[in-house]
Design an enzyme around this catalytic site. Structure first.
Site, PDB file in Angstrom:
ATOM      1  N   ASN A 125       0.825  -1.209   0.000  1.00 55.22           N
ATOM      2  CA  ASN A 125       0.000   0.000   0.000  1.00 55.22           C
ATOM      3  C   ASN A 125       0.854   1.252   0.000  1.00 55.22           C
ATOM      4  O   ASN A 125       1.952   1.271   0.540  1.00 55.22           O
ATOM      5  CB  ASN A 125      -0.974  -0.014   1.197  1.00 55.22           C
ATOM      6  N   MET A 127      -1.021   4.349   0.644  1.00 57.60           N
ATOM      7  CA  MET A 127      -2.206   5.162   0.905  1.00 57.60           C
ATOM      8  C   MET A 127      -1.837   6.633   1.154  1.00 57.60           C
ATOM      9  O   MET A 127      -2.503   7.536   0.652  1.00 57.60           O
ATOM     10  CB  MET A 127      -2.980   4.637   2.117  1.00 57.60           C
ATOM     11  N   GLY A 128      -0.785   6.860   1.945  1.00 58.11           N
ATOM     12  CA  GLY A 128      -0.344   8.237   2.191  1.00 58.11           C
ATOM     13  C   GLY A 128      -1.208   8.977   3.209  1.00 58.11           C
ATOM     14  O   GLY A 128      -1.489  10.175   3.045  1.00 58.11           O
ATOM     15  N   PHE A 129      -1.614   8.267   4.266  1.00 59.75           N
ATOM     16  CA  PHE A 129      -2.375   8.893   5.373  1.00 59.75           C
ATOM     17  C   PHE A 129      -3.631   9.617   4.887  1.00 59.75           C
ATOM     18  O   PHE A 129      -3.873  10.788   5.242  1.00 59.75           O
ATOM     19  CB  PHE A 129      -1.507   9.881   6.167  1.00 59.75           C
ATOM     20  N   SER A 189       5.757   5.098   8.597  1.00 60.32           N
ATOM     21  CA  SER A 189       5.084   4.823   7.326  1.00 60.32           C
ATOM     22  C   SER A 189       6.031   5.183   6.194  1.00 60.32           C
ATOM     23  O   SER A 189       6.663   6.233   6.221  1.00 60.32           O
ATOM     24  CB  SER A 189       3.806   5.650   7.212  1.00 60.32           C
ATOM     25  N   ASN A 191       5.154   5.932   3.239  1.00 58.66           N
ATOM     26  CA  ASN A 191       4.426   6.633   2.174  1.00 58.66           C
ATOM     27  C   ASN A 191       4.286   8.137   2.389  1.00 58.66           C
ATOM     28  O   ASN A 191       3.526   8.797   1.693  1.00 58.66           O
ATOM     29  CB  ASN A 191       3.038   6.002   2.013  1.00 58.66           C
ATOM     30  N   THR A 192       4.974   8.671   3.382  1.00 57.48           N
ATOM     31  CA  THR A 192       5.015  10.116   3.586  1.00 57.48           C
ATOM     32  C   THR A 192       6.485  10.503   3.548  1.00 57.48           C
ATOM     33  O   THR A 192       7.265  10.055   4.397  1.00 57.48           O
ATOM     34  CB  THR A 192       4.377  10.503   4.953  1.00 57.48           C
ATOM     35  N   LYS A 231       5.787   3.730  16.999  1.00 56.47           N
ATOM     36  CA  LYS A 231       5.696   2.682  15.970  1.00 56.47           C
ATOM     37  C   LYS A 231       6.871   2.790  15.008  1.00 56.47           C
ATOM     38  O   LYS A 231       7.081   3.826  14.386  1.00 56.47           O
ATOM     39  CB  LYS A 231       4.376   2.802  15.209  1.00 56.47           C
ATOM     40  N   ASN A 260       5.886  -1.552  11.320  1.00 56.43           N
ATOM     41  CA  ASN A 260       5.096  -1.078  10.190  1.00 56.43           C
ATOM     42  C   ASN A 260       5.428  -1.945   8.956  1.00 56.43           C
ATOM     43  O   ASN A 260       6.070  -2.980   9.086  1.00 56.43           O
ATOM     44  CB  ASN A 260       5.431   0.405   9.937  1.00 56.43           C
TER      45      ASN A 260
HETATM   46  C1  LIG Z   1      -3.608  -0.809   3.564  1.00 58.59           C
HETATM   47  C2  LIG Z   1      -2.775  -0.562   4.785  1.00 58.59           C
HETATM   48  C3  LIG Z   1      -2.788   0.690   5.384  1.00 58.59           C
HETATM   49  C4  LIG Z   1      -2.012   0.920   6.527  1.00 58.59           C
HETATM   50  N1  LIG Z   1      -2.059   2.155   7.117  1.00 58.59           N
HETATM   51  C5  LIG Z   1      -1.358   2.367   8.253  1.00 58.59           C
HETATM   52  C6  LIG Z   1      -1.440   3.606   8.933  1.00 58.59           C
HETATM   53  O1  LIG Z   1      -2.190   4.497   8.549  1.00 58.59           O
HETATM   54  N2  LIG Z   1      -0.686   3.775  10.036  1.00 58.59           N
HETATM   55  C7  LIG Z   1       0.151   2.799  10.537  1.00 58.59           C
HETATM   56  O2  LIG Z   1       0.808   3.008  11.561  1.00 58.59           O
HETATM   57  N3  LIG Z   1       0.232   1.604   9.920  1.00 58.59           N
HETATM   58  C8  LIG Z   1      -0.500   1.364   8.810  1.00 58.59           C
HETATM   59  N4  LIG Z   1      -0.427   0.150   8.193  1.00 58.59           N
HETATM   60  C9  LIG Z   1       0.509  -0.870   8.733  1.00 58.59           C
HETATM   61  C10 LIG Z   1      -0.190  -1.843   9.675  1.00 58.59           C
HETATM   62  O3  LIG Z   1      -0.693  -1.201  10.811  1.00 58.59           O
HETATM   63  C11 LIG Z   1       0.802  -2.950  10.112  1.00 58.59           C
HETATM   64  O4  LIG Z   1       1.840  -2.348  10.864  1.00 58.59           O
HETATM   65  C12 LIG Z   1       1.416  -3.695   8.935  1.00 58.59           C
HETATM   66  O5  LIG Z   1       0.477  -3.875   7.911  1.00 58.59           O
HETATM   67  C13 LIG Z   1       1.958  -5.068   9.345  1.00 58.59           C
HETATM   68  O6  LIG Z   1       0.937  -5.894   9.860  1.00 58.59           O
HETATM   69  P1  LIG Z   1       0.163  -7.010   8.964  1.00 58.59           P
HETATM   70  O7  LIG Z   1       1.209  -7.810   8.260  1.00 58.59           O
HETATM   71  O8  LIG Z   1      -0.646  -7.786   9.958  1.00 58.59           O
HETATM   72  O9  LIG Z   1      -0.688  -6.250   8.007  1.00 58.59           O
HETATM   73  C14 LIG Z   1      -1.199  -0.106   7.060  1.00 58.59           C
HETATM   74  C15 LIG Z   1      -1.202  -1.369   6.448  1.00 58.59           C
HETATM   75  C16 LIG Z   1      -1.980  -1.614   5.332  1.00 58.59           C
HETATM   76  C17 LIG Z   1      -1.973  -2.981   4.711  1.00 58.59           C
END
Ligand SMILES: Cc1cc2nc3c(=O)[nH]c(=O)nc-3n(C[C@H](O)[C@H](O)[C@H](O)COP(=O)(O)O)c2cc1C
Length: 375
Positions: A125, A127-129, A189, A191-192, A231, A260
């Site tokens: 992803n 997404m970019g917050f 993240s 993406n920023t 995080k 993350n």
């Molecule tokens: C589509 C998507 C959007 C995410 N958006 C955020 C976010 O806004 N902030 C954040 O701290 N982590 C974000 N994450 C990361 C997740 O919180 C997590 O740290 C990461 O996906 C690893 O866990 P998983 O393998 O169970 O998905 C996002 C992950 C995905 C897949």
């Protein structure tokens, strides 16, 4: 109980091709919007609870001074604006982390910005917050009431220069403090632009110092201490992990969330979507995030709790994260691939391990397993 769980997981597997036929972002929004609206039907919530949450064994844990009914949480990013708290809580989660939310609303990156790598049970992803901003998130939270413990994950706006990032974290912390059970500071993240630079020693020192001073003053103002977790990314070398751990200990931060998404592409040589820019989550992230947790735990020595996240798909994966050093775990991608039954399956699997070992609680069982591994 188990047969109902197996039936719900089998139903999700049957439904999944249909859900995955839609683009990922559309399908996520559609499912959760439908779920939210279904709660207007009398008895819908009770039905969901009967299906998932009510069937959970008791598995309480105390971390950061908070009492969790079970250690399985929702990771940030799925409910960015705190819109789906009730249905998510009814899946059986012990806690939900909403956000990342930024001080001002922002649209995020252009679509498409989320990709399913189905053969690898992964997502990329960028997404970019995208989020509605901190004030609307709070309105959403207040209007629904808190169905379980809620963490609020905060970040900086895209158009705030990284040199002024602290101002964004401060204003977001001030806004969410009175509404959160804990606050997560997201500096990881991918993406920023420039966000991950905040993990560098000098920037991190300044950020953590400022946030701790503000936390102390907010605690006095609100008459309540709200813990703050940091995080971090999985793309860190040993020196960086040691430096982060040193600052976390020095500033007495309340927890670290590891990890993350990754900007690397482990084991994805056969996957055309691997070329997409963004953070990778799910199965390929699992070993990387577990390794970070293990190294972090060796540095923090149990003085600061760790929330382990990355590629958890079942109770074995969750157990592995706990034994590596995590006190709580979170899932995101596993929920997309396995459906809501994954929460109760993990809680039940962990409870089984506890009973098999004859321990009184999860913390004790994990401590025994860690000692056995070490010895
Ligand atoms: C589509 C998507 C959007 C995410 N958006 C955020 C976010 O806004 N902030 C954040 O701290 N982590 C974000 N994450 C990361 C997740 O919180 C997590 O740290 C990461 O996906 C690893 O866990 P998983 O393998 O169970 O998905 C996002 C992950 C995905 C897949």
């Amino acid at each position: 109980m188990r047969s109902t769980n197996m039936a719900t997981r089998a139903s999700y597997r049957l439904l999944r091709p249909l859900l995955f036929w839609l683009p990922p972002e559309t399908s996520h929004r559609l499912i959760f919007t439908l779920l939210r609206f279904s709660y207007h039907v009398p008895g819908a919530g009770a039905f969901m609870r009967a299906l998932f949450a009510r069937r959970l064994p008791s598995l309480p844990v105390s971390v950061m001074g908070l009492h969790f009914s079970n250690p399985v949480g929702l990771a940030a990013g799925l409910d960015k604006n705190a819109e789906y708290l009730r249905p998510l809580a009814d899946f059986g989660f012990g806690f939900l982390e909403v956000g990342t939310v930024t001080p001002r609303p922002q649209p995020g990156n252009p679509r498409p910005r989320m990709f399913r790598l189905t053969r690898h049970a992964a997502i990329i992803n960028r997404m970019g917050f995208n989020n509605v901003g901190v004030y609307r998130l709070i309105t959403n939270l207040v209007s629904q009431g808190k169905p379980c413990l809620i963490g609020i994950n905060i970040g900086k706006n895209r158009d705030t220069p990284v040199e002024r990032a602290i101002e964004d974290y401060l204003s977001a912390l001030q806004a969410v403090y009175g509404h959160a059970d804990y606050v997560a500071v997201n500096i990881s993240s991918p993406n920023t632009a420039g966000l991950r630079d905040l993990q560098n020693d000098e920037s991190l020192d300044a950020l953590l110092r400022t946030l701790k001073v503000e936390q102390a003053s907010l605690a006095q103002q609100h008459g309540r201490y709200v813990p703050i977790a940091l995080k971090i990314a999985p793309d860190l070398d040993d020196t960086q992990i040691a430096a982060i751990a040193r600052r976390v200990l020095e500033h007495r931060f309340d927890a670290v969330i590891a990890t993350n998404t990754t900007i690397t592409r482990p084991g994805l040589t056969d996957e055309p979507l691997a070329a997409e820019t963004g953070g990778l989550s799910g199965r390929p992230l699992k070993p990387l995030s577990t390794e970070i947790i293990r190294k972090l735990y060796a540095q923090l020595r149990g003085k600061v709790p760790i929330i382990g996240v990355g590629g958890i798909e079942n109770a074995d994966d969750a157990w592995e994260k706990l034994v590596a050093g995590a006190d709580l775990i979170q899932i995101y991608t596993g929920l997309i691939y396995e459906g809501p039954g994954i929460v109760s399956e993990i809680v039940r699997g962990l409870a089984d391990r506890l009973h098999a070992a004859g321990d009184n609680n999860l913390t004790e069982a994990v401590a025994h397993a860690r000692n056995q591994r070490a010895g």
